[in-house]
Design a protein around this motif. Structure first.
Motif, PDB file in Angstrom:
ATOM      1  N   PHE A 174      36.043  22.516  28.717  1.00 29.88           N
ATOM      2  CA  PHE A 174      37.316  23.058  28.245  1.00 29.88           C
ATOM      3  C   PHE A 174      37.123  24.534  27.915  1.00 29.88           C
ATOM      4  O   PHE A 174      36.175  24.894  27.224  1.00 29.88           O
ATOM      5  CB  PHE A 174      37.832  22.278  27.035  1.00 29.88           C
ATOM      6  CG  PHE A 174      38.199  20.880  27.384  1.00 29.88           C
ATOM      7  CD1 PHE A 174      39.430  20.597  27.967  1.00 29.88           C
ATOM      8  CD2 PHE A 174      37.312  19.838  27.167  1.00 29.88           C
ATOM      9  CE1 PHE A 174      39.762  19.309  28.329  1.00 29.88           C
ATOM     10  CE2 PHE A 174      37.650  18.540  27.516  1.00 29.88           C
ATOM     11  CZ  PHE A 174      38.863  18.270  28.097  1.00 29.88           C
ATOM     12  N   ALA A 195      34.030  18.416  33.395  1.00 27.66           N
ATOM     13  CA  ALA A 195      34.738  19.651  33.058  1.00 27.66           C
ATOM     14  C   ALA A 195      34.247  20.220  31.742  1.00 27.66           C
ATOM     15  O   ALA A 195      33.694  19.504  30.900  1.00 27.66           O
ATOM     16  CB  ALA A 195      36.229  19.398  32.975  1.00 27.66           C
ATOM     17  N   LEU A 254      46.440  23.009  28.913  1.00 27.88           N
ATOM     18  CA  LEU A 254      45.030  22.640  28.938  1.00 27.88           C
ATOM     19  C   LEU A 254      44.340  23.641  29.844  1.00 27.88           C
ATOM     20  O   LEU A 254      44.714  23.788  31.007  1.00 27.88           O
ATOM     21  CB  LEU A 254      44.892  21.216  29.493  1.00 27.88           C
ATOM     22  CG  LEU A 254      43.500  20.715  29.788  1.00 27.88           C
ATOM     23  CD1 LEU A 254      42.780  20.419  28.476  1.00 27.88           C
ATOM     24  CD2 LEU A 254      43.580  19.446  30.624  1.00 27.88           C
ATOM     25  N   HIS A 255      43.342  24.355  29.324  1.00 28.56           N
ATOM     26  CA  HIS A 255      42.607  25.354  30.093  1.00 28.56           C
ATOM     27  C   HIS A 255      41.207  24.787  30.297  1.00 28.56           C
ATOM     28  O   HIS A 255      40.502  24.496  29.337  1.00 28.56           O
ATOM     29  CB  HIS A 255      42.564  26.661  29.304  1.00 28.56           C
ATOM     30  CG  HIS A 255      41.952  27.799  30.040  1.00 28.56           C
ATOM     31  ND1 HIS A 255      41.682  28.988  29.432  1.00 28.56           N
ATOM     32  CD2 HIS A 255      41.558  27.956  31.328  1.00 28.56           C
ATOM     33  CE1 HIS A 255      41.146  29.836  30.293  1.00 28.56           C
ATOM     34  NE2 HIS A 255      41.061  29.218  31.448  1.00 28.56           N
ATOM     35  N   GLU A 256      40.829  24.634  31.559  1.00 31.38           N
ATOM     36  CA  GLU A 256      39.606  23.905  31.863  1.00 31.38           C
ATOM     37  C   GLU A 256      38.917  24.474  33.088  1.00 31.38           C
ATOM     38  O   GLU A 256      39.569  25.025  33.971  1.00 31.38           O
ATOM     39  CB  GLU A 256      40.000  22.440  32.100  1.00 31.38           C
ATOM     40  CG  GLU A 256      38.897  21.479  32.349  1.00 31.38           C
ATOM     41  CD  GLU A 256      39.424  20.056  32.508  1.00 31.38           C
ATOM     42  OE1 GLU A 256      40.040  19.527  31.560  1.00 31.38           O
ATOM     43  OE2 GLU A 256      39.232  19.485  33.589  1.00 31.38           O
ATOM     44  N   GLN A 257      37.603  24.322  33.138  1.00 30.83           N
ATOM     45  CA  GLN A 257      36.852  24.580  34.368  1.00 30.83           C
ATOM     46  C   GLN A 257      36.261  23.249  34.798  1.00 30.83           C
ATOM     47  O   GLN A 257      35.442  22.665  34.092  1.00 30.83           O
ATOM     48  CB  GLN A 257      35.738  25.601  34.161  1.00 30.83           C
ATOM     49  CG  GLN A 257      35.000  25.882  35.469  1.00 30.83           C
ATOM     50  CD  GLN A 257      33.896  26.889  35.302  1.00 30.83           C
ATOM     51  OE1 GLN A 257      32.926  26.649  34.593  1.00 30.83           O
ATOM     52  NE2 GLN A 257      34.066  28.028  35.949  1.00 30.83           N
ATOM     53  N   SER A 258      36.721  22.753  35.933  1.00 26.66           N
ATOM     54  CA  SER A 258      36.265  21.463  36.442  1.00 26.66           C
ATOM     55  C   SER A 258      35.206  21.667  37.508  1.00 26.66           C
ATOM     56  O   SER A 258      35.287  22.591  38.310  1.00 26.66           O
ATOM     57  CB  SER A 258      37.440  20.682  37.051  1.00 26.66           C
ATOM     58  OG  SER A 258      38.356  20.304  36.061  1.00 26.66           O
ATOM     59  N   ARG A 308      44.778  26.238  34.417  1.00 24.89           N
ATOM     60  CA  ARG A 308      45.563  25.959  33.213  1.00 24.89           C
ATOM     61  C   ARG A 308      46.661  24.987  33.644  1.00 24.89           C
ATOM     62  O   ARG A 308      47.432  25.285  34.547  1.00 24.89           O
ATOM     63  CB  ARG A 308      46.164  27.234  32.626  1.00 24.89           C
ATOM     64  CG  ARG A 308      46.920  26.966  31.324  1.00 24.89           C
ATOM     65  CD  ARG A 308      47.334  28.239  30.593  1.00 24.89           C
ATOM     66  NE  ARG A 308      46.160  28.819  29.929  1.00 24.89           N
ATOM     67  CZ  ARG A 308      45.603  29.986  30.254  1.00 24.89           C
ATOM     68  NH1 ARG A 308      46.092  30.731  31.218  1.00 24.89           N
ATOM     69  NH2 ARG A 308      44.552  30.437  29.601  1.00 24.89           N
ATOM     70  N   THR A 342      38.788  26.690  37.982  1.00 29.13           N
ATOM     71  CA  THR A 342      39.271  26.999  36.639  1.00 29.13           C
ATOM     72  C   THR A 342      40.792  27.016  36.708  1.00 29.13           C
ATOM     73  O   THR A 342      41.364  27.626  37.608  1.00 29.13           O
ATOM     74  CB  THR A 342      38.727  28.359  36.156  1.00 29.13           C
ATOM     75  OG1 THR A 342      37.297  28.318  36.238  1.00 29.13           O
ATOM     76  CG2 THR A 342      39.154  28.640  34.732  1.00 29.13           C
TER      77      THR A 342
END
Length: 146
Positions: free
Chosen positions: A144, A142, A124-128, A112, A110
Motif C-alpha cells: 500500500f 501488493a 486505495l493507492h497501491e503498487q501490485s 489509485r 502502481t
C-alpha cells in the motif's frame, strides 16, 4: 353515402431505447464485453500485467470473485474471498508500470482505485506485483502506497 377522408398515418413510435453497450469499469474506451469482460469470461487472457490489473479492478467492480481467485498467484491466493456488496469501485488511475509486458516474467503496476462505500468516498493507492504462472499473468501481492 358519405365520403371519408383518410387520416394521415401516425408517425411510428420510436422504439424504446436500449441502453448502449456498458462501458468497461477499468476506464479504457472499449465496452466491458470487448475489454475486461472477455478476460472474466475466460475467452482471452490478459496479455500484460497492466491488463490484468485493469481486469482485476473491473472484477471488483462487477463482484466477480471467481475471476479474482483464478488470477491470484497460488502461493498467496486466499482460500475464499468475501466481497463487500456495499463497496462501489468507481474509477481506476494507472500511475505507473514496471516491466509486465509479453517479454517479462514479472511486473508491477502502481495505481489509485477510487470507491464509494455508503456516503463515504475514498481511494486505495497501491503498487501490485504480478508474475507469470504457466504463461499467464497472475496477481502476486501488493504494497500500500498511502
Amino acid at each position: 353515402m358519405s365520403r371519408r377522408t383518410k387520416r394521415p398515418a401516425r408517425p411510428a413510435r420510436p422504439a424504446a431505447e436500449s441502453p448502449g453497450p456498458k462501458a468497461c469499469p477499468c476506464g479504457l474506451t472499449a465496452t466491458y464485453a470487448e475489454c475486461c469482460g472477455r478476460y472474466h469470461a475466460g475467452t482471452a487472457a490478459a496479455p500484460t500485467a497492466e491488463a490484468l490489473m485493469r481486469s482485476r479492478f473491473s472484477a471488483f467492480a462487477v463482484q466477480d470473485g471467481p475471476y479474482l481467485l483464478r488470477t491470484w498467484h497460488p502461493d498467496t491466493r486466499p482460500a475464499s474471498l468475501d466481497l463487500d456488496p456495499g463497496m462501489c469501485w468507481t474509477r481506476l488511475e494507472i500511475l505507473g508500470t514496471t516491466d509486465g509486458s509479453a517479454f517479462h516474467s514479472t511486473g508491477t503496476v502502481t495505481f489509485r482505485a477510487h470507491y464509494t462505500h455508503g456516503a463515504e468516498a475514498g481511494s486505495l493507492h497501491e503498487q501490485s506485483r504480478f508474475s507469470r504462472v504457466e504463461g499467464r499473468w497472475v496477481y502476486l501481492d501488493a504494497v500500500f502506497a498511502d
